[in-house]
Enzyme design. Structure first.
Site, PDB file in Angstrom:
ATOM      1  N   CYS A   1      15.313  31.592  -6.946  1.00  0.00           N
ATOM      2  CA  CYS A   1      15.088  30.797  -5.736  1.00  0.00           C
ATOM      3  C   CYS A   1      14.192  31.544  -4.754  1.00  0.00           C
ATOM      4  O   CYS A   1      13.980  32.745  -4.883  1.00  0.00           O
ATOM      5  CB  CYS A   1      16.408  30.521  -5.047  1.00  0.00           C
ATOM      6  SG  CYS A   1      17.721  30.055  -6.143  1.00  0.00           S
TER       7      CYS A   1
ATOM      8  N   ARG B   1       7.645  30.783  -8.583  1.00  0.00           N
ATOM      9  CA  ARG B   1       8.889  31.386  -9.068  1.00  0.00           C
ATOM     10  C   ARG B   1       9.734  30.409  -9.884  1.00  0.00           C
ATOM     11  O   ARG B   1      10.672  30.817 -10.544  1.00  0.00           O
ATOM     12  CB  ARG B   1       9.731  31.876  -7.882  1.00  0.00           C
ATOM     13  CG  ARG B   1       9.073  32.959  -7.074  1.00  0.00           C
ATOM     14  CD  ARG B   1       9.772  33.121  -5.753  1.00  0.00           C
ATOM     15  NE  ARG B   1      11.125  33.595  -5.906  1.00  0.00           N
ATOM     16  CZ  ARG B   1      11.507  34.842  -5.702  1.00  0.00           C
ATOM     17  NH1 ARG B   1      10.637  35.740  -5.330  1.00  0.00           N
ATOM     18  NH2 ARG B   1      12.758  35.188  -5.851  1.00  0.00           N
TER      19      ARG B   1
ATOM     20  N   TRP C   1      16.608  27.231  -7.449  1.00  0.00           N
ATOM     21  CA  TRP C   1      16.653  27.158  -8.913  1.00  0.00           C
ATOM     22  C   TRP C   1      18.142  27.200  -9.242  1.00  0.00           C
ATOM     23  O   TRP C   1      18.796  28.224  -9.067  1.00  0.00           O
ATOM     24  CB  TRP C   1      15.904  28.346  -9.509  1.00  0.00           C
ATOM     25  CG  TRP C   1      15.624  28.158 -10.955  1.00  0.00           C
ATOM     26  CD1 TRP C   1      14.619  27.407 -11.488  1.00  0.00           C
ATOM     27  CD2 TRP C   1      16.338  28.703 -12.055  1.00  0.00           C
ATOM     28  NE1 TRP C   1      14.685  27.456 -12.849  1.00  0.00           N
ATOM     29  CE2 TRP C   1      15.717  28.241 -13.226  1.00  0.00           C
ATOM     30  CE3 TRP C   1      17.448  29.544 -12.172  1.00  0.00           C
ATOM     31  CZ2 TRP C   1      16.165  28.580 -14.489  1.00  0.00           C
ATOM     32  CZ3 TRP C   1      17.891  29.882 -13.434  1.00  0.00           C
ATOM     33  CH2 TRP C   1      17.255  29.409 -14.581  1.00  0.00           C
TER      34      TRP C   1
ATOM     35  N   ASN D   1      19.775  33.379  -1.811  1.00  0.00           N
ATOM     36  CA  ASN D   1      19.397  33.674  -3.204  1.00  0.00           C
ATOM     37  C   ASN D   1      20.470  34.575  -3.781  1.00  0.00           C
ATOM     38  O   ASN D   1      20.969  35.464  -3.081  1.00  0.00           O
ATOM     39  CB  ASN D   1      18.082  34.459  -3.269  1.00  0.00           C
ATOM     40  CG  ASN D   1      16.881  33.581  -3.015  1.00  0.00           C
ATOM     41  OD1 ASN D   1      17.018  32.392  -2.775  1.00  0.00           O
ATOM     42  ND2 ASN D   1      15.711  34.192  -3.062  1.00  0.00           N
ATOM     43  N   GLY D   2      20.768  34.405  -5.067  1.00  0.00           N
ATOM     44  CA  GLY D   2      21.743  35.293  -5.707  1.00  0.00           C
ATOM     45  C   GLY D   2      22.975  34.521  -6.147  1.00  0.00           C
ATOM     46  O   GLY D   2      22.965  33.286  -6.203  1.00  0.00           O
TER      47      GLY D   2
ATOM     48  N   GLU E   1      12.963  38.707 -34.511  1.00  0.00           N
ATOM     49  CA  GLU E   1      12.477  38.439 -33.155  1.00  0.00           C
ATOM     50  C   GLU E   1      11.214  39.259 -32.859  1.00  0.00           C
ATOM     51  O   GLU E   1      10.271  38.761 -32.250  1.00  0.00           O
ATOM     52  CB  GLU E   1      13.610  38.740 -32.156  1.00  0.00           C
ATOM     53  CG  GLU E   1      13.241  38.701 -30.681  1.00  0.00           C
ATOM     54  CD  GLU E   1      12.756  37.355 -30.154  1.00  0.00           C
ATOM     55  OE1 GLU E   1      12.687  36.387 -30.913  1.00  0.00           O
ATOM     56  OE2 GLU E   1      12.400  37.302 -28.971  1.00  0.00           O
TER      57      GLU E   1
ATOM     58  N   LYS F   1       7.614  37.615 -31.941  1.00  0.00           N
ATOM     59  CA  LYS F   1       6.907  37.921 -30.687  1.00  0.00           C
ATOM     60  C   LYS F   1       5.473  38.333 -30.979  1.00  0.00           C
ATOM     61  O   LYS F   1       4.537  37.905 -30.308  1.00  0.00           O
ATOM     62  CB  LYS F   1       7.657  39.037 -29.945  1.00  0.00           C
ATOM     63  CG  LYS F   1       7.748  38.946 -28.454  1.00  0.00           C
ATOM     64  CD  LYS F   1       8.171  37.622 -27.901  1.00  0.00           C
ATOM     65  CE  LYS F   1       9.482  37.133 -28.447  1.00  0.00           C
ATOM     66  NZ  LYS F   1       9.823  35.766 -28.054  1.00  0.00           N
TER      67      LYS F   1
ATOM     68  N   GLU G   1       3.535  35.218 -31.974  1.00  0.00           N
ATOM     69  CA  GLU G   1       3.341  34.277 -30.869  1.00  0.00           C
ATOM     70  C   GLU G   1       2.205  34.684 -29.942  1.00  0.00           C
ATOM     71  O   GLU G   1       1.408  33.854 -29.530  1.00  0.00           O
ATOM     72  CB  GLU G   1       4.620  34.184 -30.019  1.00  0.00           C
ATOM     73  CG  GLU G   1       5.738  33.396 -30.631  1.00  0.00           C
ATOM     74  CD  GLU G   1       6.965  33.352 -29.723  1.00  0.00           C
ATOM     75  OE1 GLU G   1       7.436  32.259 -29.401  1.00  0.00           O
ATOM     76  OE2 GLU G   1       7.457  34.419 -29.313  1.00  0.00           O
TER      77      GLU G   1
ATOM     78  N   HIS H   1      12.897  42.774 -53.091  1.00  0.00           N
ATOM     79  CA  HIS H   1      12.961  41.637 -54.021  1.00  0.00           C
ATOM     80  C   HIS H   1      11.770  40.699 -53.821  1.00  0.00           C
ATOM     81  O   HIS H   1      11.936  39.484 -53.745  1.00  0.00           O
ATOM     82  CB  HIS H   1      14.277  40.874 -53.814  1.00  0.00           C
ATOM     83  CG  HIS H   1      15.489  41.710 -54.088  1.00  0.00           C
ATOM     84  ND1 HIS H   1      15.809  42.185 -55.342  1.00  0.00           N
ATOM     85  CD2 HIS H   1      16.448  42.188 -53.259  1.00  0.00           C
ATOM     86  CE1 HIS H   1      16.921  42.893 -55.280  1.00  0.00           C
ATOM     87  NE2 HIS H   1      17.332  42.928 -54.016  1.00  0.00           N
TER      88      HIS H   1
ATOM     89  N   LYS I   1       6.274  26.047 -23.605  1.00  0.00           N
ATOM     90  CA  LYS I   1       7.505  26.709 -23.152  1.00  0.00           C
ATOM     91  C   LYS I   1       8.725  25.879 -23.528  1.00  0.00           C
ATOM     92  O   LYS I   1       9.767  26.403 -23.886  1.00  0.00           O
ATOM     93  CB  LYS I   1       7.429  26.911 -21.630  1.00  0.00           C
ATOM     94  CG  LYS I   1       8.607  27.667 -21.041  1.00  0.00           C
ATOM     95  CD  LYS I   1       8.546  29.143 -21.399  1.00  0.00           C
ATOM     96  CE  LYS I   1       9.773  29.904 -21.004  1.00  0.00           C
ATOM     97  NZ  LYS I   1       9.966  31.091 -21.866  1.00  0.00           N
TER      98      LYS I   1
HETATM   99  C1  G6P Z   1       9.686  26.931 -27.910  1.00  0.00           C
HETATM  100  C2  G6P Z   1       9.268  28.225 -27.217  1.00  0.00           C
HETATM  101  C3  G6P Z   1      10.074  29.407 -27.766  1.00  0.00           C
HETATM  102  C4  G6P Z   1      11.558  29.124 -27.605  1.00  0.00           C
HETATM  103  C5  G6P Z   1      11.950  27.811 -28.296  1.00  0.00           C
HETATM  104  C6  G6P Z   1      13.362  27.395 -27.966  1.00  0.00           C
HETATM  105  O1  G6P Z   1       9.258  26.935 -29.229  1.00  0.00           O
HETATM  106  O2  G6P Z   1       7.886  28.457 -27.412  1.00  0.00           O
HETATM  107  O3  G6P Z   1       9.752  30.582 -27.033  1.00  0.00           O
HETATM  108  O4  G6P Z   1      12.295  30.178 -28.140  1.00  0.00           O
HETATM  109  O5  G6P Z   1      11.102  26.753 -27.847  1.00  0.00           O
HETATM  110  O6  G6P Z   1      13.428  27.098 -26.592  1.00  0.00           O
HETATM  111  P1  G6P Z   1      14.744  26.996 -25.755  1.00  0.00           P
HETATM  112  O7  G6P Z   1      14.280  26.578 -24.393  1.00  0.00           O
HETATM  113  O8  G6P Z   1      15.611  25.953 -26.403  1.00  0.00           O
HETATM  114  O9  G6P Z   1      15.389  28.320 -25.772  1.00  0.00           O
END
Ligand code: G6P
Length: 615
Positions: free
Chosen positions: A2, A27, A77, A103-104, A488, A492, A495, A511, A610
């Site tokens: 926020c 933000r 937020w 905020n918080g 992961e 990353k 991506e 394998h 996103k």
């Molecule tokens: C999209 C984003 C990923 C994310 C996935 C799941 O593919 O690009 O970065 O991990 O969605 O999103 P969520 O909001 O459900 O965690």
């Protein structure tokens, strides 16, 4: 998170407050509000959605040109309570005398709310914030001054806050306070702006006084008095600093990209996800959001975790955590698969969905499918009031704050934190001993500091990024807790740098995929000194025999790996189950620097969104 703006001074307050809110928009927020005070009359406006909506409402009411010279404003937020006008700030007491922005998170708001309600106070929102302003009003009833009532109220709060409050009866000053949530005061000529972030202030002044944790301030147009919350009457002297950054630099807090900023917020993401949810010394874990289904959870004998992308890898670690600590069989099902298979449920099965945005279509489909079948659905979600958060039976918010970089980082670590705590919670309902719980929680408490120690060594990741950035493929390997980290880490890298990263269980690599290896195919191997270390080491030997360059993530002091691997990144010693938090951070720093060195748009990788709201 926020954003806060408060103004007092020679200008008309409304345009300054709205300008400040606009500067805080980056933000992330879901509602906005403002309250101004003109001749003891307060006018408040709140709107869900953009600051633009708020501005229109104020314009329609003819208040854009109000003569008020004092006011407070906020972009919210949501954390406690959905995004709505009732929950938007500023909040006031029952009589509309005090107007407060915060905020918080107030950890003990439920207890305080109960006490206040029992004494007859009526609440009008679902927020934790409202208790603060109602508390101030209550203390005033006891005959204290505004300043003292504020101090006494603050002393009753547990948690994190940046607060600004004005009183309709005392238009000469604002009161502000800070504890673990940033707050600063822009010092102008005959005017002051209190804000959570310098970008809201730099349009007016570059002279800034930063409040420290545990301090409160009395802010008038031409004076500022700072004291400790705990000690009245001892004024603290603080010189204003001159900030020499423009607004866009401030938004990113000096970082080149939001993703970089968010990686650096990972230690606080752990703190925020755990805040108020555990007491290490007592071996206690509790969640407000699932209290009502406590007994149902005790009967659960099977769990399915469903999610997409990064959240699904958090889910995979959740599987390891829950099986190990609670002994409940878990399987992880990707959202888009769950729906079209014929998942087998019994009435003692629970579905846990994990999602940062709370809007991912495939994950939402899993929720709806499970609800159709009548099984218990629990959500681990970051965005409060999102569709998934609303549709699940109950849930736990991760409180990571808005994540702007498309590739998820701090949200993943906050999901891990919640999943670990949930595993402990379920474990304590079953066979997990209090002593083992205390040990894990004690290490969880140390985690933010250990994560920080890795961030301090960022330049190592940068050095490796330089060395490996021109390879076209890379494998990421790990066993047990390090396997989801490998997945992961590879995701990353793919991506944001567009280098092919292949995440694989280290023991399975022989394998098949091992056929890919040669001196042009590096391997990123995650092998902390845990119970599968020796097995992982044998796999590393197999890889070295194929001349593949190796980066190894190891536990501090592992000399043997220093000899075996080409490059080593160390993580501090910690309980095995917590090692993924630390090793993931190295993979993030590595991927970030590779992408940055390739001059790519780290925050907005090609082809990605996103929040993916299509199937
Ligand atoms: C999209 C984003 C990923 C994310 C996935 C799941 O593919 O690009 O970065 O991990 O969605 O999103 P969520 O909001 O459900 O965690």
């Amino acid at each position: 998170m926020c954003g806060i703006v408060g103004y007092i001074g020679k200008k008309r307050a409304m345009p300054v407050l709205l300008d400040g809110l606009k500067r805080l928009e980056y933000r992330g927020y879901d509602s906005a509000g403002v309250a101004i005070l003109e001749n003891t009359e307060v006018k408040a406006f709140k709107k869900v959605g953009r600051v633009e909506n708020l501005l229109k409402a104020i314009e329609t009411a003819g208040e854009l040109d109000s003569m008020a010279h004092i006011g407070v404003a906020h972009t919210r937020w949501a954390t406690h309570g959905k995004p709505s006008e009732e929950n938007a700030h500023p909040h006031s007491d029952e009589f509309g005398k005090f107007w407060l922005v915060h905020n918080g998170i107030i950890e003990n708001y439920e207890e305080l709310k109960k006490e206040l309600s029992e004494s007859g106070v009526k609440f009008s929102s679902e927020t934790d914030t409202e208790v603060v302003v109602q508390l101030i009003a209550k203390e005033m009833e006891a005959g204290l001054s505004f300043e003292e009532a504020f101090r006494v109220a603050l002393k009753k709060l547990r948690g994190a806050y940046g607060i600004v409050v004005m009183s309709a009866d005392e238009p000469e000053y604002l009161m502000a306070a800070r504890n673990s949530s940033p707050l600063l005061i822009g010092v102008g000529d005959g005017e002051m702006i209190v804000a959570s972030d310098a970008s809201a202030v730099v349009g007016t002044t570059k002279k800034i006084v930063y409040l420290e944790d545990g301090e409160l301030a009395k802010v008038s147009a031409d004076g500022l008095k700072i004291e400790l919350i705990a000690e009245a009457g001892k004024e603290l002297k603080r010189e204003a600093e001159t900030v020499d950054m423009d607004a866009s630099e401030i938004e990113k807090d000096g970082h080149d990209f939001f993703m970089h900023k968010e990686i650096f917020e990972i230690p606080s993401a752990v703190l925020n996800a755990g805040r108020g949810r555990f007491i290490a010394s007592e071996g206690l874990v509790k969640f407000g959001g699932i209290e009502e289904i406590k007994s149902k959870l005790r009967d659960i004998d099977r769990i399915i975790i469903s999610a997409c992308g990064t959240a699904a890898y958090a889910g995979l670690l959740g599987e390891y955590f829950i099986e190990e600590l609670a002994g409940i069989p878990v399987e992880v099902e990707i959202g888009s698969e769950f729906r079209y298979r014929s998942p087998v449920f019994t009435e003692r099965t629970a579905l846990i969905v994990v999602s940062q945005s709370g809007e991912t279509a495939d994950t939402l489909a899993a929720v709806r499918e499970a609800k159709e079948k009548g099984i218990l659905v629990l959500g681990i979600v970051n965005v409060v009031g999102s569709t998934i958060a609303r549709e699940v039976d109950c849930g736990i918010y991760t409180h990571a704050g808005p994540e702007i970089g498309v590739a998820s980082t701090k949200a993943f670590i906050s999901q891990l934190t919640v999943l670990l705590l949930l595993a402990i919670y379920l474990g304590r309902q079953r066979n997990l001993s209090v002593n083992e719980t205390k040990e894990i929680l004690a290490d969880l408490e140390k985690l933010p500091e250990l994560l920080d120690s890795i961030l301090h060594r960022e330049k190592l990741a940068k050095k490796l990024a330089k060395k490996y950035k021109d390879f076209t493929s890379m494998a990421f390997l790990g066993r047990k807790y390090s396997f989801p980290v490998a997945l992961e880490g590879a995701l990353k890298l793919k991506e944001i740098s567009y280098i092919h990263g292949e995440g694989y269980p280290a023991g399975e690599f022989k394998h098949g995929p091992i056929a890919l290896l040669d001196e042009k195919f590096p391997v990123f191997f995650i092998l902390p000194s845990d119970d599968v270390y020796e097995k992982s080491k044998s796999n590393l030997e197999e890889i070295k025999a194929r001349q593949a360059p190796v980066i190894a993530i190891v536990t501090e002091g592992n000399k043997e790996l220093m000899r075996m691997a080409d490059d080593v990144l160390e993580i501090p010693k910690i309980a095995n189950i917590l090692s993924p938090f630390l090793s993931t951070l190295w993979t993030y720093l590595f991927a970030y620097h590779v992408a940055d060195m390739k001059n790519l748009d780290v925050d907005k990788p090609r082809n990605l969104a996103k929040s993916v709201t299509v199937e």
